[in-house]
Write a protein that holds these residues in place. Structure first.
Motif, PDB file in Angstrom:
ATOM      1  N   PRO A  65      41.684  33.571  23.176  1.00 22.83           N
ATOM      2  CA  PRO A  65      41.414  35.150  23.073  1.00 22.83           C
ATOM      3  C   PRO A  65      42.803  35.758  23.427  1.00 22.83           C
ATOM      4  O   PRO A  65      43.711  35.280  23.991  1.00 22.83           O
ATOM      5  N   GLY A  66      43.019  36.794  22.802  1.00 20.67           N
ATOM      6  CA  GLY A  66      44.189  37.687  23.136  1.00 20.67           C
ATOM      7  C   GLY A  66      44.018  38.131  24.575  1.00 20.67           C
ATOM      8  O   GLY A  66      42.849  38.220  25.120  1.00 20.67           O
ATOM      9  N   LEU A  67      45.179  38.214  25.175  1.00 24.39           N
ATOM     10  CA  LEU A  67      45.072  38.096  26.702  1.00 24.39           C
ATOM     11  C   LEU A  67      44.689  39.811  27.246  1.00 24.39           C
ATOM     12  O   LEU A  67      45.158  40.663  26.403  1.00 24.39           O
ATOM     13  N   ILE A  68      44.166  39.917  28.142  1.00 25.99           N
ATOM     14  CA  ILE A  68      43.549  41.219  28.687  1.00 25.99           C
ATOM     15  C   ILE A  68      44.366  41.391  30.059  1.00 25.99           C
ATOM     16  O   ILE A  68      43.979  40.747  30.975  1.00 25.99           O
ATOM     17  N   ASP A  69      45.152  42.606  29.960  1.00 21.46           N
ATOM     18  CA  ASP A  69      45.496  42.705  31.533  1.00 21.46           C
ATOM     19  C   ASP A  69      44.975  43.935  32.035  1.00 21.46           C
ATOM     20  O   ASP A  69      44.924  45.190  31.424  1.00 21.46           O
ATOM     21  N   CYS A  70      44.172  43.687  32.978  1.00 20.42           N
ATOM     22  CA  CYS A  70      42.951  44.690  33.260  1.00 20.42           C
ATOM     23  C   CYS A  70      43.378  45.753  34.716  1.00 20.42           C
ATOM     24  O   CYS A  70      42.610  46.354  34.890  1.00 20.42           O
ATOM     25  N   HIS A  71      44.657  45.741  34.832  1.00 20.72           N
ATOM     26  CA  HIS A  71      45.055  46.609  35.963  1.00 20.72           C
ATOM     27  C   HIS A  71      46.716  46.974  35.811  1.00 20.72           C
ATOM     28  O   HIS A  71      47.419  46.006  36.289  1.00 20.72           O
ATOM     29  N   THR A  72      46.844  47.811  35.292  1.00 20.07           N
ATOM     30  CA  THR A  72      48.409  48.167  35.327  1.00 20.07           C
ATOM     31  C   THR A  72      48.712  49.664  35.592  1.00 20.07           C
ATOM     32  O   THR A  72      47.846  50.488  35.412  1.00 20.07           O
ATOM     33  N   GLY A 133      51.507  38.510  24.710  1.00 17.03           N
ATOM     34  CA  GLY A 133      50.279  38.088  24.195  1.00 17.03           C
ATOM     35  C   GLY A 133      48.866  38.783  24.507  1.00 17.03           C
ATOM     36  O   GLY A 133      47.848  38.639  24.248  1.00 17.03           O
ATOM     37  N   VAL A 134      49.315  40.104  25.295  1.00 15.00           N
ATOM     38  CA  VAL A 134      48.410  41.024  25.627  1.00 15.00           C
ATOM     39  C   VAL A 134      47.888  41.977  24.394  1.00 15.00           C
ATOM     40  O   VAL A 134      48.462  42.527  23.406  1.00 15.00           O
ATOM     41  N   THR A 135      46.658  41.800  24.164  1.00 14.46           N
ATOM     42  CA  THR A 135      45.924  42.541  23.217  1.00 14.46           C
ATOM     43  C   THR A 135      45.193  43.829  23.632  1.00 14.46           C
ATOM     44  O   THR A 135      44.723  44.728  22.808  1.00 14.46           O
ATOM     45  N   THR A 136      44.488  43.873  25.045  1.00 11.58           N
ATOM     46  CA  THR A 136      43.953  44.696  25.482  1.00 11.58           C
ATOM     47  C   THR A 136      44.784  45.135  26.951  1.00 11.58           C
ATOM     48  O   THR A 136      44.713  44.145  27.766  1.00 11.58           O
ATOM     49  N   VAL A 137      44.970  46.531  27.246  1.00 17.93           N
ATOM     50  CA  VAL A 137      45.724  46.744  28.593  1.00 17.93           C
ATOM     51  C   VAL A 137      44.851  48.015  28.981  1.00 17.93           C
ATOM     52  O   VAL A 137      44.313  48.972  28.337  1.00 17.93           O
ATOM     53  N   GLU A 138      44.754  47.904  30.654  1.00 16.65           N
ATOM     54  CA  GLU A 138      44.256  49.075  31.141  1.00 16.65           C
ATOM     55  C   GLU A 138      45.512  49.689  31.799  1.00 16.65           C
ATOM     56  O   GLU A 138      46.255  49.147  32.402  1.00 16.65           O
TER      57      GLU A 138
END
Ligand code: DI6
Ligand code: FE
Length: 407
Positions: A65-72, A133-138
């Motif tokens: 899956p595209g990577l998800i960075d859930c805390h920035t 590789g991040v596709t979703t970021v918070e």
């Protein structure tokens, strides 16, 4: 095979699927994408009735899956290299914060920056995340700490998501630190948050969630509770920086409000872990901050495992404690420093990170019907993604079914 026309066919990919114990790699197969969704997954070569608009040969690359960075905290101005030097000479993170440096020094620079400058500085970091590789970021606010500057930060976060091929989820983190004009009056600042900042951010649709920093240099549990009550009144989910520097029982408080996640957690105790497990609150682990602060108090990974708390891994991208945009490096740090397994680490930036953002129905796994956010990696096995120290194995990145160059 689905009846929809196929916009993109990826052949010869080896699809990675992880559970809590391990990652499995399917033999070479194909993924068919229609619109922004995964329309078919299969072994070998497809037999397609439908026309195929575009085709890619993955040549045996691993597909995740595209990577998800859930805390920035990636929207900020300036940097804190000077503070880094001070810490190298022996000053502590807390002592710098108490002396008016730390978060508040980034607040000064973020307030001074106009919206275009803030956008441009933040875009550099966002593009770096995408290259990894991040596709979703918070993205959190929290370096504005006034109505105007918090809304400015959230607007910048929203426009980043509109201008670049990445999903941005925003969190209002007005309760990050006490702004200088409220010195000695933390409860008045909480009034400002619950009466003005949070309602405005909610009304303008600028916040997808509400966050806080519950700690000795942040806010007390009672103050955090007031922020959470206001979030609930406005229908916004919550999350919390909890138990980073001390145990304030913030994780249990967050769980009481059904929080999406409790983050950091170095000082979490068993009651906190049990409360999180019951509420389905994800534990977001931030090894970059642990490393950069030279922390030695490990988050209780074994407790989290024992109680079945889902663990996510994130960059915590911020100028004070984790100036990084390299999410794959965090996989390595999560394994090396926290002893996560490579499978746990990979789940932490995919399925569990999606859960930490409430996006598990559509994101975080390679499954039929899910959004086609995908990465192709030039490695032979999933563990190699966590094994490399800041490696560059990403070959291709797909957002909503479209491949974008890794500039
Ligand atoms: N904990 C952190 O690690 C970041 N925020 C927080 O509450 C650090 C933010 C900074 O130092 O600028
Ligand atoms: Fe953080």
């Amino acid at each position: 095979m689905s009846a929809a026309p196929i916009d993109l066919l990826i052949r010869n990919a080896r699809v990675v699927a992880c559970d809590d114990a391990s990652c499995a790699v399917a033999p070479r197969g194909f993924i068919a994408i229609a619109g922004d969704r995964i329309a078919a997954i299969g072994a070998g070569d497809p037999t397609l009735g439908e026309p195929v608009r575009d085709e890619i040969d993955a040549d045996g690359a691993l597909l995740t899956p595209g990577l998800i960075d859930c805390h920035t905290h990636l929207v900020y101005a300036g940097n804190r290299a000077r503070e880094f030097e001070m810490r190298l000479q022996g000053a502590s993170y807390e002592s710098i914060a108490r002396a008016g440096g730390g978060i508040v020094s980034t607040v000064r620079q973020t307030r001074e920056a106009d919206e275009d400058t803030l956008f441009a500085e933040s875009a550099v970091r966002l593009q770096s995340l995408m290259r990894h590789g991040v596709t979703t970021v918070e993205i959190k606010s929290g370096y504005g700490l006034s109505l105007e500057a918090e809304l400015k930060s959230l607007r910048v976060a929203r426009s980043l998501g509109e201008r670049f091929p990445i999903d941005v989820r925003t969190s209002l983190l007005a309760a990050h630190a006490l702004p200088p004009e409220f010195a000695g009056r933390p409860d008045d600042y909480i009034d400002e948050i619950v009466q003005r900042i949070l309602p405005q951010a909610a009304r303008l649709g600028l916040a997808d969630a509400v966050d806080g920093f519950c700690d000795t240099i942040g806010f007390t549990p009672a103050q955090t509770r007031r922020v959470f009550e206001a979030a609930r009144a406005h229908g916004l989910p919550v999350k919390l920086h909890a138990e980073q520097l001390s145990n304030q029982h913030g994780a249990a408080l967050a769980a009481e409000f059904g929080a999406l996640s409790a983050d950091h957690l170095e000082h979490l105790d068993e009651d906190g872990a049990i409360a999180m497990a019951r509420a389905g609150t994800v534990a977001v682990l931030l090894p970059g901050a642990y490393y950069f602060l030279r922390d030695s108090h490990l988050p209780p990974i074994e407790l989290l495992r024992r109680h079945g708390v889902a663990m996510a891994v994130s960059t915590d991208c911020n100028p004070g404690t984790s100036p990084t945009t390299h999410l794959p490096l965090m996989l390595n740090m999560a394994c090396t420093l926290f002893r996560l397994t490579p499978a746990e680490a990979l789940l932490g930036v995919t399925r569990h990170a999606a859960q930490a953002l409430g996006l598990q129905a559509t994101h975080g796994t390679v499954e039929l019907g899910k959004v086609a956010d995908l990465c192709l990696w030039d490695v032979d096995q999933p563990a190699a993604l966590a094994y490399e120290i800041a490696g560059g194995a990403l070959r291709a990145r797909f957002k909503n079914g479209v491949q974008h160059p890794l500039q």
